[in-house]
Design a protein around this motif. Structure first.
Motif, mmCIF file in Angstrom:
data_model
loop_
_atom_site.group_PDB
_atom_site.id
_atom_site.type_symbol
_atom_site.label_atom_id
_atom_site.label_comp_id
_atom_site.label_asym_id
_atom_site.label_seq_id
_atom_site.Cartn_x
_atom_site.Cartn_y
_atom_site.Cartn_z
ATOM 1 N N UNK A 101 19.674 -15.322 -0.727
ATOM 2 C CA UNK A 101 18.095 -15.449 0.070
ATOM 3 C C UNK A 101 17.561 -13.967 0.327
ATOM 4 N N UNK A 102 18.144 -12.981 0.040
ATOM 5 C CA UNK A 102 17.301 -11.865 0.572
ATOM 6 C C UNK A 102 16.577 -11.292 -0.769
ATOM 7 N N UNK A 103 16.851 -12.014 -1.986
ATOM 8 C CA UNK A 103 16.127 -11.581 -3.241
ATOM 9 C C UNK A 103 14.917 -12.312 -3.266
ATOM 10 N N UNK A 104 13.768 -11.738 -3.276
ATOM 11 C CA UNK A 104 12.408 -12.431 -3.399
ATOM 12 C C UNK A 104 12.107 -13.442 -4.593
ATOM 13 N N UNK A 105 12.800 -13.091 -5.613
ATOM 14 C CA UNK A 105 12.633 -13.803 -7.062
ATOM 15 C C UNK A 105 13.824 -14.652 -7.127
ATOM 16 N N UNK A 106 14.615 -15.122 -6.355
ATOM 17 C CA UNK A 106 15.879 -15.950 -6.655
ATOM 18 C C UNK A 106 15.885 -17.271 -5.546
ATOM 19 N N UNK A 162 28.238 -17.358 1.873
ATOM 20 C CA UNK A 162 27.959 -16.179 1.855
ATOM 21 C C UNK A 162 27.002 -15.800 0.498
ATOM 22 N N UNK A 163 27.169 -16.448 -0.632
ATOM 23 C CA UNK A 163 26.251 -16.262 -1.786
ATOM 24 C C UNK A 163 24.850 -16.577 -1.457
ATOM 25 N N UNK A 170 23.444 -21.151 -13.399
ATOM 26 C CA UNK A 170 24.583 -21.691 -12.918
ATOM 27 C C UNK A 170 25.479 -20.487 -12.654
ATOM 28 N N UNK A 171 25.906 -20.186 -11.339
ATOM 29 C CA UNK A 171 26.627 -19.296 -10.856
ATOM 30 C C UNK A 171 27.955 -20.116 -10.704
ATOM 31 N N UNK A 211 31.244 -23.592 -6.507
ATOM 32 C CA UNK A 211 32.275 -22.834 -6.067
ATOM 33 C C UNK A 211 33.010 -24.022 -4.946
ATOM 34 N N UNK A 212 34.318 -23.973 -5.076
ATOM 35 C CA UNK A 212 34.953 -25.180 -4.220
ATOM 36 C C UNK A 212 35.246 -24.438 -2.813
ATOM 37 N N UNK A 213 34.830 -23.254 -2.454
ATOM 38 C CA UNK A 213 35.064 -22.645 -1.165
ATOM 39 C C UNK A 213 33.662 -22.696 -0.568
ATOM 40 N N UNK A 214 33.655 -23.406 0.678
ATOM 41 C CA UNK A 214 32.057 -23.451 1.274
ATOM 42 C C UNK A 214 31.982 -22.092 1.646
ATOM 43 N N UNK A 215 32.765 -21.347 2.250
ATOM 44 C CA UNK A 215 32.539 -20.151 2.801
ATOM 45 C C UNK A 215 32.010 -19.178 1.671
ATOM 46 N N UNK A 216 32.616 -19.421 0.569
ATOM 47 C CA UNK A 216 31.812 -18.276 -0.702
ATOM 48 C C UNK A 216 30.475 -18.821 -0.851
#
Length: 221
Positions: A22-27, A16-17, A51-52, A8-13
């Protein structure tokens, strides 16, 4: 662990992602790209499972990046996450090989669930995107031409392969197809792989689009 590359070209996005996932234990977020042009090198370096991908980026957009990436052997799955949901964007992304298409207002829990589903090989579409696809199948310019071309492609398949393709078009999983057609799960997987190879497709979404196009025409009730 599901290894994810954020594009994503937006560093804030991206920040945030990364925080949200980071809260998902399997990702595990293994890398970030600000443009589609950076994707090939980062995929080679980090070997993500998924790839997101955003669409609108300044040098190489997400649609072109998806098409180029999915044409490579052993490519990771692509889940599009964007604010754009016009018919053209949706169809181009899915035909390019994206296994999912979500809008950026998707709730965090749904996004995490979608990443898990796509990583397992299941297509995921937001409700707004599903409605657009239904309109595309139901009508629009060139519907008869699309239907004729799709039927010609499906005619390359054997009878059992066409049955499996139509079951994929109905949204059935491999296990559901196996139960319905009284086949071994391994046999269904083989048929799906053969369909993808024979028709030069790279995921189940593209099979489903082709089947729906084949079944649409101006004289369809």
């Amino acid at each position: 662990m599901i290894r994810v590359l954020l594009v994503d070209d937006d560093p804030l996005v991206r920040a945030g992602l990364r925080l949200m996932l980071g809260g998902a234990p399997d990702i595990d977020v293994v890398g970030e790209a600000a443009d589609g042009a950076e994707v090939p090198a980062l995929v080679a370096a980090h070997a993500p499972d998924l790839v997101l991908m955003d669409i609108r980026m300044p040098v190489v957009d997400g649609l072109a990046a998806t098409k180029a990436l999915r044409a490579r052997p052993g490519a990771p799955e692509v889940l599009v996450l964007t604010t754009f949901h016009t018919d053209a964007h949706v169809l181009r992304a899915l035909r390019a090989g994206a296994a999912g298409y979500l809008l950026k207002d998707t709730p965090p829990a749904d996004l995490v669930a979608a990443i898990r589903a796509v990583a397992e090989g299941d297509p995921v579409l937001s409700p707004a995107v599903t409605r657009r696809l239904m309109r595309h199948v139901a009508g629009g310019p060139g519907r008869d031409d699309r239907a004729a071309a799709a039927r010609a492609r499906l005619a390359r398949l054997g009878d059992r392969e066409r049955e499996v393709a139509r079951a994929v078009g109905r949204g059935l999983s491999n296990a559901e197809i196996a139960r319905e057609m009284h086949l071994a799960l391994s046999t269904v997987k083989t048929h799906v792989s053969q369909i993808l190879t024979r028709l030069d497709l790279n995921n189940r979404v593209q099979i489903a689009l082709l089947v729906h196009d084949a079944d649409s025409s101006d004289d369809t009730p």
